[in-house]
Write a protein that holds these residues in place. Structure first.
Motif, PDB file in Angstrom:
ATOM      1  N   ARG A  17     100.149 101.320 -29.513  1.00 31.43           N
ATOM      2  CA  ARG A  17     100.105  99.838 -29.660  1.00 31.43           C
ATOM      3  C   ARG A  17     101.627  99.406 -28.872  1.00 31.43           C
ATOM      4  NH1 ARG A  17      97.847 101.954 -33.977  1.00 31.43           N
ATOM      5  NH2 ARG A  17      99.963 102.378 -34.917  1.00 31.43           N
ATOM      6  N   LEU A  18     101.600  98.116 -28.402  1.00 36.93           N
ATOM      7  CA  LEU A  18     102.775  97.305 -28.177  1.00 36.93           C
ATOM      8  C   LEU A  18     103.488  96.836 -29.510  1.00 36.93           C
ATOM      9  CD1 LEU A  18     104.863  96.398 -26.192  1.00 36.93           C
ATOM     10  CD2 LEU A  18     103.340  94.461 -25.647  1.00 36.93           C
ATOM     11  N   ALA A  19     104.562  97.219 -29.974  1.00 34.00           N
ATOM     12  CA  ALA A  19     105.380  96.947 -30.891  1.00 34.00           C
ATOM     13  C   ALA A  19     106.465  95.737 -30.896  1.00 34.00           C
ATOM     14  CB  ALA A  19     105.581  97.893 -31.921  1.00 34.00           C
ATOM     15  N   LEU A  20     106.201  94.550 -31.360  1.00 36.26           N
ATOM     16  CA  LEU A  20     107.456  93.608 -31.235  1.00 36.26           C
ATOM     17  C   LEU A  20     108.274  93.525 -32.490  1.00 36.26           C
ATOM     18  CD1 LEU A  20     105.410  90.873 -29.427  1.00 36.26           C
ATOM     19  CD2 LEU A  20     106.567  92.736 -28.450  1.00 36.26           C
ATOM     20  N   LEU A  21     109.476  93.533 -32.507  1.00 36.00           N
ATOM     21  CA  LEU A  21     110.462  93.172 -33.456  1.00 36.00           C
ATOM     22  C   LEU A  21     110.519  91.865 -33.562  1.00 36.00           C
ATOM     23  CD1 LEU A  21     111.910  94.553 -35.873  1.00 36.00           C
ATOM     24  CD2 LEU A  21     114.015  94.620 -34.426  1.00 36.00           C
ATOM     25  N   THR A  22     110.260  91.045 -34.662  1.00 34.99           N
ATOM     26  CA  THR A  22     110.216  89.724 -34.793  1.00 34.99           C
ATOM     27  C   THR A  22     111.108  89.385 -36.227  1.00 34.99           C
ATOM     28  OG1 THR A  22     108.245  89.306 -36.165  1.00 34.99           O
ATOM     29  CG2 THR A  22     107.840  89.418 -33.678  1.00 34.99           C
ATOM     30  N   VAL A  23     111.535  88.087 -36.356  1.00 34.18           N
ATOM     31  CA  VAL A  23     112.187  87.640 -37.100  1.00 34.18           C
ATOM     32  C   VAL A  23     111.790  86.109 -37.484  1.00 34.18           C
ATOM     33  CG1 VAL A  23     114.071  87.037 -35.905  1.00 34.18           C
ATOM     34  CG2 VAL A  23     114.474  87.354 -38.415  1.00 34.18           C
ATOM     35  N   ASP A  24     111.789  85.277 -38.671  1.00 37.06           N
ATOM     36  CA  ASP A  24     111.616  84.287 -39.135  1.00 37.06           C
ATOM     37  C   ASP A  24     112.870  83.531 -39.101  1.00 37.06           C
ATOM     38  OD1 ASP A  24     108.677  84.211 -39.085  1.00 37.06           O
ATOM     39  OD2 ASP A  24     108.750  84.549 -41.143  1.00 37.06           O
ATOM     40  N   GLY A  82     110.484  84.119 -34.355  1.00 39.11           N
ATOM     41  CA  GLY A  82     110.998  84.375 -33.122  1.00 39.11           C
ATOM     42  C   GLY A  82     111.095  86.009 -32.654  1.00 39.11           C
ATOM     43  N   TYR A  83     110.933  86.082 -31.392  1.00 35.39           N
ATOM     44  CA  TYR A  83     111.105  87.420 -30.693  1.00 35.39           C
ATOM     45  C   TYR A  83     112.668  87.987 -30.618  1.00 35.39           C
ATOM     46  CZ  TYR A  83     110.937  91.297 -27.342  1.00 35.39           C
ATOM     47  OH  TYR A  83     111.021  92.618 -26.796  1.00 35.39           O
ATOM     48  N   THR A  84     112.916  89.217 -31.221  1.00 35.10           N
ATOM     49  CA  THR A  84     114.268  89.563 -31.059  1.00 35.10           C
ATOM     50  C   THR A  84     114.835  90.286 -29.935  1.00 35.10           C
ATOM     51  OG1 THR A  84     113.650  91.811 -31.984  1.00 35.10           O
ATOM     52  CG2 THR A  84     114.026  89.789 -33.407  1.00 35.10           C
ATOM     53  N   GLY A  85     113.803  90.234 -28.894  1.00 35.28           N
ATOM     54  CA  GLY A  85     114.225  90.929 -27.707  1.00 35.28           C
ATOM     55  C   GLY A  85     114.115  92.581 -27.903  1.00 35.28           C
ATOM     56  N   ARG A 145     109.181  82.494 -28.518  1.00 35.70           N
ATOM     57  CA  ARG A 145     108.380  82.148 -29.772  1.00 35.70           C
ATOM     58  C   ARG A 145     107.064  83.210 -29.769  1.00 35.70           C
ATOM     59  NH1 ARG A 145     112.262  79.108 -29.279  1.00 35.70           N
ATOM     60  NH2 ARG A 145     112.548  77.198 -30.761  1.00 35.70           N
ATOM     61  N   ILE A 146     106.678  83.636 -30.860  1.00 34.75           N
ATOM     62  CA  ILE A 146     105.600  84.478 -30.904  1.00 34.75           C
ATOM     63  C   ILE A 146     104.402  83.640 -30.760  1.00 34.75           C
ATOM     64  CG2 ILE A 146     104.347  86.412 -32.422  1.00 34.75           C
ATOM     65  CD1 ILE A 146     106.961  87.289 -30.891  1.00 34.75           C
ATOM     66  N   LEU A 147     103.414  83.816 -29.913  1.00 36.71           N
ATOM     67  CA  LEU A 147     102.172  83.063 -30.140  1.00 36.71           C
ATOM     68  C   LEU A 147     101.090  83.889 -30.276  1.00 36.71           C
ATOM     69  CD1 LEU A 147     102.531  81.683 -26.418  1.00 36.71           C
ATOM     70  CD2 LEU A 147     103.582  80.462 -28.476  1.00 36.71           C
ATOM     71  N   ARG A 148     100.122  83.229 -31.520  1.00 42.72           N
ATOM     72  CA  ARG A 148      99.090  83.975 -32.156  1.00 42.72           C
ATOM     73  C   ARG A 148      97.952  83.028 -32.168  1.00 42.72           C
ATOM     74  NH1 ARG A 148     100.870  88.057 -36.008  1.00 42.72           N
ATOM     75  NH2 ARG A 148     103.195  87.985 -36.416  1.00 42.72           N
TER      76      ARG A 148
END
Length: 460
Positions: free
Chosen positions: A123-130, A167-170, A139-142
């Motif tokens: 899977r492609l895993a993204l590290l995000t934070v509110d 938000g996407y942390t990079g 911005r994370i689009l769902r």
């Protein structure tokens, strides 16, 4: 699980307004990128890659870690372009590639591990934070079912998309084989004319590859540094965390907002630390140690019951400094590398000690210098006394045996030995050994001229 670890450290950091590459600016005394590398060091990586660019030689010369490989991004054309440079050195047999930022120094190991686990090579895993204010973050689009569909960079986001707080942390983890293919398909038709790594999210969705979001444990651990204000804010957040951890362990800090730890502090019980103190390298504090205000201590061991009065400066460099039980140091004292002080030693104001040992009960209370000296028990070393330990080419040692009394304003020209119980008269320059129990005086006889008048100015 073996993986590729990639750290992006190529950016200039224009907003830092500094000639120093952004990732080399320091947090808690250590380069931003080195924090990241130290965190990742325990991970089972097949390949560890640092992507450099602006100030590449300086960055590569600073980074420390086993098995690091460097690739350069010249010129810097975006995050996707950066990771493209790593493709030729990726271990193709490592199913997962973990990608982190060199300017996000406080990311935690468990967070990086969770990100790699979420990927699992599939899977492609993204590290995000509110975030309350996600300005600058992608911005994370769902979709309506909450599934991740893409990332919109802040500069390209619509007003509605900018209202999204996730938000996407990079940072991300991707299946290695898929990542290589997606990178080759990146385009730069966006507002910045750059190749965005985030565009691979849409590619994954289009191919039916699951995209998952792993939430960071806290906002602080994923905050990046783009300007001096953010660096200072992160420094205080980090120092506050360290201060709170020490206080939970029993250390009494007069004010955790005025405390700086730039290394490792190992305290015993009942330690008290006043305001404005800075600890660097490894510092050990024994039971009941009290540190006065505005002390700076680097690479030292302070034994139980010792007291460091305000403005004491201890710099052990690589050899270290040792302070014995019940010793009293300062105020305004300076202990340099190789200083080893025994039990109940007193080092007072404006006294400097370097590469010297002082046995139990020795005292140097005022305005003195001890360099390359061996000082016995109960020695009293007078104000203004110095060891002249350097002849312009070599260092020489002074030996002061037990119970010696050295008067004020003496010069001890090394190599020289003062025998046990000897007394040195004030103002003496001693260049020969003094036998035990003897008095040595080496100064000119005083002359008194009666009825002497000072010269007077001649008026024109």
């Amino acid at each position: 699980m073996a993986m590729n670890v990639v750290v992006m450290a190529a950016g200039k950091g224009t907003r830092m307004k500094s000639a120093l590459p952004k990732v080399l600016h320091r947090l808690a005394g250590k380069a931003l990128v080195q924090h990241v590398l130290d965190t990742l060091a325990p991970l089972p990586a097949s390949t560890r890659i640092v992507i450099t660019g602006h100030g590449a030689e300086a960055v590569e010369g600073t980074c420390q870690g086993q098995g690091l490989r460097y690739v350069r991004q010249m010129p810097q054309l975006g995050t996707g372009h950066a990771v493209q440079q790593a493709v030729p050195v990726l271990a193709t047999d490592a199913p997962t590639t973990l990608i982190l930022n060199g300017d996000t120094p406080l990311v935690q190991r468990k967070t990086a591990e969770a990100l790699a686990t979420a990927c699992a090579g599939q899977r492609l895993a993204l590290l995000t934070v509110d975030l309350l204010d996600p300005s600058g973050y992608g911005r994370i689009l769902r979709d309506p079912q909450g599934r991740v569909q893409g990332i919109r960079e802040h500069k390209d986001a619509s007003p509605e998309e900018r209202a999204i707080r996730e938000g996407y942390t990079g940072m991300m983890a991707a299946p290695t084989a898929l990542l290589v293919r997606w990178l080759s398909q990146l385009r730069n038709d966006n507002a910045q004319g750059e190749y965005y790594l985030t565009d691979i999210v849409a590619m994954a969705v289009a191919e039916g590859v699951e995209v998952v979001a792993t939430r960071a444990g806290s906002e602080t651990e994923v905050l990046g540094v783009n300007d001096p204000l953010q660096l200072a804010d992160l420094e205080r957040r980090f120092q506050r965390e360290q201060a709170e951890a020490l206080m939970r362990g029993g250390v009494r800090l007069a004010d955790p907002a005025r405390f700086d730890l730039r290394g490792e502090l190992v305290p015993a019980t009942d330690v008290e630390i006043d305001v404005g103190c800075v600890f660097e390298g490894r510092v050990e504090l024994g039971e009941g140690v009290r540190i006065g205000a505005y002390c700076v201590i680097k690479n030292a061991r302070i034994a139980a019951g010792a007291v460091l009065h305000p403005f004491t400066h201890i710099d052990g460099e690589t050899t270290g400094v040792e302070v014995g039980e019940g010793a009293l140091i300062g105020p305004f004292a300076r202990l340099r590398p190789g200083a080893k002080l025994g039990r109940d030693v007193h080092i007072g104001n404006f006294v400097e000690v370097k590469n010297s040992t002082l046995a139990a009960g020795a005292k140097a209370n005022h305005l003195a210098y001890l360099g390359d000296a061996t000082v016995g028990e109960r020695v009293n070393y007078g104000a203004g006394a110095i060891t002249a330990n350097y002849d312009g080419a070599n260092k020489h040692r002074t030996v002061i045996e037990a119970d010696v009394h050295v008067g004020s304003n003496c010069v001890l020209v090394a190599p020289v030995t003062l025998g046990q119980g000897a007394t040195i008269g004030g103002g003496s320059t001693i260049s020969k050994n003094v036998p035990p129990g003897h008095l040595a005086v080496a100064r000119a006889r005083q002359t008194v001229i009666p009825d002497w008048a000072r010269p007077t100015k001649i008026k024109p």
